[in-house]
Enzyme design. Structure first.
Site, PDB file in Angstrom:
ATOM      1  N   ASP A  45       0.879  -1.178   0.000  1.00 57.03           N
ATOM      2  CA  ASP A  45       0.000   0.000   0.000  1.00 57.03           C
ATOM      3  C   ASP A  45       0.916   1.228   0.000  1.00 57.03           C
ATOM      4  OD1 ASP A  45      -2.105   1.770   0.431  1.00 57.03           O
ATOM      5  OD2 ASP A  45      -2.235   1.326   2.582  1.00 57.03           O
TER       6      ASP A  45
HETATM    7  C1  SPV Z   1      -6.604   1.469   4.621  1.00 54.65           C
HETATM    8  O1  SPV Z   1      -7.362   0.592   5.019  1.00 54.65           O
HETATM    9  O2  SPV Z   1      -6.081   1.433   3.514  1.00 54.65           O
HETATM   10  C2  SPV Z   1      -6.291   2.634   5.456  1.00 54.65           C
HETATM   11  C3  SPV Z   1      -6.269   2.452   6.905  1.00 54.65           C
HETATM   12  O3  SPV Z   1      -5.989   3.677   4.931  1.00 54.65           O
HETATM   13  S1  SPV Z   1      -4.629   2.039   7.316  1.00 54.65           S
HETATM   14  O4  SPV Z   1      -4.277   0.804   6.648  1.00 54.65           O
HETATM   15  O5  SPV Z   1      -4.619   1.921   8.743  1.00 54.65           O
HETATM   16  O6  SPV Z   1      -3.755   3.132   6.880  1.00 54.65           O
HETATM   17 MG    MG Z   2      -5.392   3.422   2.968  1.00 58.06          MG
END
Ligand code: SPV
Ligand code: MG
Length: 275
Positions: A45
């Site tokens: 991510d």
């Molecule tokens: C997501 O679920 O992508 C979020 C929350 O942005 S976190 O993973 O805690 O950043």
């Molecule tokens: Mg996120």
């Protein structure tokens, strides 16, 4: 629901199936999670997927459920013009709400090691005001997310930023925290004047009951990755058992039936179209 003072629970999902299961369980919204959508492709991510990838995932969800999809739009995928483009595209595609965070693009997931530096407050407030200025309908909802606490800054900094983003037109403020307890977000809520709803993501403080969070002043609670983590464990255990036992016989009683799958696909309604 927010306008009526009702608190909302949102489930983080990465596809339409997850969105439908969340709706059936009683969630009032789904969170099109950047972590989940990336993880579903076994990618970090880390702003690797494009806006188009995330938009497509959110639209696939929204087409199958009646509850709103809140699209996690990371940093807005770039500068002010990217924000304007994002709002045009998401709104035109029928997505109800977007969330944009005050980190630099490209960003790293909040819980991963890496750079969590923030934009200047005024620069991010400008992104929010542009988002609100370019939306065409009245119902589109822009959540401004501050990563102040994630990047090690104080509750006061999170408050200052949240007020600035609210002034810029944000419809709600997401205050993310990686604290092991709810103490940090509770300190925020105690000082927040309530001018806009506050959204929380209790990933690292899962013991905080929804009712207590609402009593403390939160309006939206996002269970961002519990579904993703459950999926990983369920698939891993199932596949491991089949390899180990040489058949799926022992598992069958615990697996969803094919009829269940057909229901989720609304197969009967599709077949009726042919009649
Ligand atoms: C997501 O679920 O992508 C979020 C929350 O942005 S976190 O993973 O805690 O950043
Ligand atoms: Mg996120």
């Amino acid at each position: 629901m927010l306008a009526e003072g009702q608190a909302v629970r949102a489930a983080g999902v990465h596809d339409a199936l997850g969105a439908m299961l969340a709706e059936q369980a009683g969630f009032a919204a789904v969170w099109a999670s950047s972590l989940g959508i990336s993880a579903a492709r076994c990618l970090p991510d880390a702003s690797l997927l494009t806006m188009t990838d995330y938009l497509q995932a959110a639209v696939q969800m929204q087409r199958r459920v009646g509850i709103p999809v809140v699209a996690d739009c990371d940093t807005g995928f770039g500068n002010n013009l990217n924000i304007a483009y994002l709002v045009h595209e998401y709104e035109a595609a029928g997505i109800s709400a977007v969330c944009i965070e005050d980190k630099h693009y490209p960003k790293m997931n909040s819980f991963a090691p890496g750079n969590h530096d923030l934009l200047e407050t005024t620069a991010f407030a400008r992104k929010i005001s542009i988002a609100k200025r370019v939306q065409s309908g009245d119902d589109f909802f822009v959540i401004a997310r501050t990563e102040a606490l994630i990047s090690g800054l104080s509750v006061d900094e999170a408050l200052n930023r949240s007020y600035a983003y609210a002034e810029a037109g944000a419809d709600a403020l997401l205050v993310h925290s990686k604290h092991r307890t709810s103490a940090e977000v509770q300190a925020f809520l105690e000082q927040w004047d309530g001018r806009k709803p506050v959204v929380l993501v209790p990933t690292t403080y899962p013991g905080w009951h929804f009712d207590d969070a609402v009593k403390a002043g939160a309006s939206v609670i996002i269970y961002a990755n519990q579904g993703l983590r459950a999926t990983i464990d369920a698939l891993r255990a199932t596949f491991h058992a089949i390899i180990t036992h040489g058949s799926s016989a022992d598992l069958e009683a615990d697996l969803a039936s094919l009829n269940d799958v057909f229901e989720l696909q609304r197969l009967r309604q599709w077949q009726e179209l042919e009649r």
